[in-house]
Design a protein around this motif. Structure first.
Motif, PDB file in Angstrom:
ATOM      1  N   LEU A  40       0.828  -1.206   0.000  1.00  0.00           N
ATOM      2  CA  LEU A  40       0.000   0.000   0.000  1.00  0.00           C
ATOM      3  C   LEU A  40       0.860   1.254   0.000  1.00  0.00           C
ATOM      4  O   LEU A  40       0.564   2.223  -0.711  1.00  0.00           O
ATOM      5  CB  LEU A  40      -0.960  -0.009   1.190  1.00  0.00           C
ATOM      6  CG  LEU A  40      -2.045  -1.094   1.140  1.00  0.00           C
ATOM      7  CD1 LEU A  40      -2.827  -1.134   2.445  1.00  0.00           C
ATOM      8  CD2 LEU A  40      -2.972  -0.878  -0.049  1.00  0.00           C
ATOM      9  N   GLU A  41       1.933   1.237   0.772  1.00  0.00           N
ATOM     10  CA  GLU A  41       2.822   2.396   0.798  1.00  0.00           C
ATOM     11  C   GLU A  41       3.503   2.590  -0.552  1.00  0.00           C
ATOM     12  O   GLU A  41       3.659   3.715  -1.018  1.00  0.00           O
ATOM     13  CB  GLU A  41       3.845   2.259   1.926  1.00  0.00           C
ATOM     14  CG  GLU A  41       3.219   2.454   3.294  1.00  0.00           C
ATOM     15  CD  GLU A  41       4.188   2.263   4.453  1.00  0.00           C
ATOM     16  OE1 GLU A  41       5.306   1.715   4.247  1.00  0.00           O
ATOM     17  OE2 GLU A  41       3.821   2.664   5.577  1.00  0.00           O
ATOM     18  N   HIS A  42       3.896   1.506  -1.198  1.00  0.00           N
ATOM     19  CA  HIS A  42       4.535   1.615  -2.508  1.00  0.00           C
ATOM     20  C   HIS A  42       3.569   2.166  -3.552  1.00  0.00           C
ATOM     21  O   HIS A  42       3.972   2.909  -4.448  1.00  0.00           O
ATOM     22  CB  HIS A  42       5.099   0.263  -2.958  1.00  0.00           C
ATOM     23  CG  HIS A  42       6.049   0.385  -4.101  1.00  0.00           C
ATOM     24  ND1 HIS A  42       5.651   0.279  -5.402  1.00  0.00           N
ATOM     25  CD2 HIS A  42       7.381   0.645  -4.124  1.00  0.00           C
ATOM     26  CE1 HIS A  42       6.700   0.456  -6.194  1.00  0.00           C
ATOM     27  NE2 HIS A  42       7.759   0.684  -5.437  1.00  0.00           N
ATOM     28  N   LEU A  43       2.286   1.816  -3.420  1.00  0.00           N
ATOM     29  CA  LEU A  43       1.272   2.358  -4.336  1.00  0.00           C
ATOM     30  C   LEU A  43       1.005   3.834  -4.057  1.00  0.00           C
ATOM     31  O   LEU A  43       0.452   4.533  -4.902  1.00  0.00           O
ATOM     32  CB  LEU A  43      -0.036   1.566  -4.217  1.00  0.00           C
ATOM     33  CG  LEU A  43      -0.029   0.158  -4.810  1.00  0.00           C
ATOM     34  CD1 LEU A  43      -1.322  -0.557  -4.459  1.00  0.00           C
ATOM     35  CD2 LEU A  43       0.172   0.199  -6.315  1.00  0.00           C
ATOM     36  N   GLY A  44       1.378   4.296  -2.862  1.00  0.00           N
ATOM     37  CA  GLY A  44       1.203   5.699  -2.511  1.00  0.00           C
ATOM     38  C   GLY A  44      -0.227   6.105  -2.219  1.00  0.00           C
ATOM     39  O   GLY A  44      -0.584   7.270  -2.346  1.00  0.00           O
ATOM     40  N   VAL A  45      -1.048   5.133  -1.815  1.00  0.00           N
ATOM     41  CA  VAL A  45      -2.446   5.449  -1.504  1.00  0.00           C
ATOM     42  C   VAL A  45      -2.618   5.676  -0.009  1.00  0.00           C
ATOM     43  O   VAL A  45      -1.908   5.097   0.811  1.00  0.00           O
ATOM     44  CB  VAL A  45      -3.409   4.331  -1.973  1.00  0.00           C
ATOM     45  CG1 VAL A  45      -3.383   4.201  -3.486  1.00  0.00           C
ATOM     46  CG2 VAL A  45      -3.112   3.008  -1.312  1.00  0.00           C
ATOM     47  N   GLY A  46      -3.568   6.526   0.323  1.00  0.00           N
ATOM     48  CA  GLY A  46      -3.912   6.720   1.719  1.00  0.00           C
ATOM     49  C   GLY A  46      -4.702   5.520   2.211  1.00  0.00           C
ATOM     50  O   GLY A  46      -5.539   4.988   1.482  1.00  0.00           O
ATOM     51  N   PHE A  47      -4.418   5.081   3.423  1.00  0.00           N
ATOM     52  CA  PHE A  47      -5.185   3.965   3.972  1.00  0.00           C
ATOM     53  C   PHE A  47      -5.237   4.060   5.484  1.00  0.00           C
ATOM     54  O   PHE A  47      -4.385   4.674   6.113  1.00  0.00           O
ATOM     55  CB  PHE A  47      -4.615   2.609   3.529  1.00  0.00           C
ATOM     56  CG  PHE A  47      -3.282   2.247   4.129  1.00  0.00           C
ATOM     57  CD1 PHE A  47      -3.203   1.413   5.236  1.00  0.00           C
ATOM     58  CD2 PHE A  47      -2.100   2.731   3.582  1.00  0.00           C
ATOM     59  CE1 PHE A  47      -1.976   1.081   5.790  1.00  0.00           C
ATOM     60  CE2 PHE A  47      -0.870   2.397   4.124  1.00  0.00           C
ATOM     61  CZ  PHE A  47      -0.807   1.569   5.231  1.00  0.00           C
ATOM     62  N   ASP A  48      -6.264   3.456   6.030  1.00  0.00           N
ATOM     63  CA  ASP A  48      -6.398   3.331   7.466  1.00  0.00           C
ATOM     64  C   ASP A  48      -6.174   1.873   7.819  1.00  0.00           C
ATOM     65  O   ASP A  48      -6.243   0.995   6.951  1.00  0.00           O
ATOM     66  CB  ASP A  48      -7.788   3.786   7.926  1.00  0.00           C
ATOM     67  CG  ASP A  48      -7.943   5.294   7.839  1.00  0.00           C
ATOM     68  OD1 ASP A  48      -7.336   5.976   8.672  1.00  0.00           O
ATOM     69  OD2 ASP A  48      -8.649   5.771   6.935  1.00  0.00           O
ATOM     70  N   SER A  49      -5.909   1.625   9.086  1.00  0.00           N
ATOM     71  CA  SER A  49      -5.697   0.248   9.519  1.00  0.00           C
ATOM     72  C   SER A  49      -6.480  -0.015  10.790  1.00  0.00           C
ATOM     73  O   SER A  49      -6.866   0.910  11.498  1.00  0.00           O
ATOM     74  CB  SER A  49      -4.208  -0.014   9.745  1.00  0.00           C
ATOM     75  OG  SER A  49      -3.733   0.758  10.825  1.00  0.00           O
ATOM     76  N   PHE A  50      -6.703  -1.282  11.038  1.00  0.00           N
ATOM     77  CA  PHE A  50      -7.355  -1.726  12.265  1.00  0.00           C
ATOM     78  C   PHE A  50      -6.506  -2.855  12.825  1.00  0.00           C
ATOM     79  O   PHE A  50      -6.306  -3.871  12.154  1.00  0.00           O
ATOM     80  CB  PHE A  50      -8.779  -2.223  11.979  1.00  0.00           C
ATOM     81  CG  PHE A  50      -9.562  -2.512  13.227  1.00  0.00           C
ATOM     82  CD1 PHE A  50     -10.448  -1.573  13.721  1.00  0.00           C
ATOM     83  CD2 PHE A  50      -9.392  -3.709  13.917  1.00  0.00           C
ATOM     84  CE1 PHE A  50     -11.170  -1.831  14.886  1.00  0.00           C
ATOM     85  CE2 PHE A  50     -10.101  -3.979  15.073  1.00  0.00           C
ATOM     86  CZ  PHE A  50     -10.991  -3.031  15.562  1.00  0.00           C
ATOM     87  N   ALA A 108      -1.693   9.053  -0.507  1.00  0.00           N
ATOM     88  CA  ALA A 108      -1.298   9.216   0.891  1.00  0.00           C
ATOM     89  C   ALA A 108      -0.871  10.658   1.128  1.00  0.00           C
ATOM     90  O   ALA A 108      -0.311  11.299   0.240  1.00  0.00           O
ATOM     91  CB  ALA A 108      -0.157   8.265   1.235  1.00  0.00           C
ATOM     92  N   GLU A 109      -1.151  11.153   2.331  1.00  0.00           N
ATOM     93  CA  GLU A 109      -0.720  12.500   2.691  1.00  0.00           C
ATOM     94  C   GLU A 109       0.758  12.453   3.027  1.00  0.00           C
ATOM     95  O   GLU A 109       1.233  11.505   3.643  1.00  0.00           O
ATOM     96  CB  GLU A 109      -1.534  13.012   3.875  1.00  0.00           C
ATOM     97  CG  GLU A 109      -3.007  13.195   3.532  1.00  0.00           C
ATOM     98  CD  GLU A 109      -3.814  13.679   4.721  1.00  0.00           C
ATOM     99  OE1 GLU A 109      -3.231  14.090   5.735  1.00  0.00           O
ATOM    100  OE2 GLU A 109      -5.057  13.619   4.628  1.00  0.00           O
ATOM    101  N   ALA A 110       1.448  13.479   2.632  1.00  0.00           N
ATOM    102  CA  ALA A 110       2.902  13.530   2.869  1.00  0.00           C
ATOM    103  C   ALA A 110       3.226  13.758   4.332  1.00  0.00           C
ATOM    104  O   ALA A 110       2.498  14.257   5.097  1.00  0.00           O
ATOM    105  CB  ALA A 110       3.524  14.626   2.040  1.00  0.00           C
TER     106      ALA A 110
END
Length: 110
Positions: A40-50, A108-110
């Motif tokens: 997910l980080e490599h794709l550069g998308v914002g995400f939340d986790s649980f 993702a926000e910088a």
């Protein structure tokens, strides 16, 4: 619907991308969760986790909710995508990036 299923549904529907995982993105507690975060980080998308390790009820119920036996589990715009193995296959084929673009997932926000 049970309270725990309602809780899961709220988390899934309140976030464009949510990863049910063991640990947190900064401190994943298993290799599969670590790999899912890295994708997910490599794709550069914002995400939340649980963090399912903080809620044993959700840890069990998420498997029934998705009808998927393992954690981590990725949801995009309310839809179950898969675990880390599916994420890796989709990522390597370019399909996960395409899915994020199709669903208009914010970066993702910088």
């Amino acid at each position: 619907m049970t309270d725990v299923n309602a809780k899961i549904k709220t988390v899934v529907n309140s976030n464009d991308v949510v990863l049910f995982m063991k640990g947190t993105p900064l401190f994943p507690q298993c290799g599969f969760s670590s790999r899912a975060v890295a994708i997910l980080e490599h794709l550069g998308v914002g995400f939340d986790s649980f963090d399912v390790l903080q809620d044993m009820e959700v840890r069990q119920a998420i498997k029934d909710y998705s009808d998927w036996p393992t954690i981590p589990q990725l949801y995009v715009k309310g839809e179950f995508v898969g675990g880390s193995d599916i994420m890796m296959e989709m990522y390597e084929a370019g399909e996960l990036g395409e899915l994020m673009a199709e669903k208009k997932v914010a970066p993702a926000e910088a």
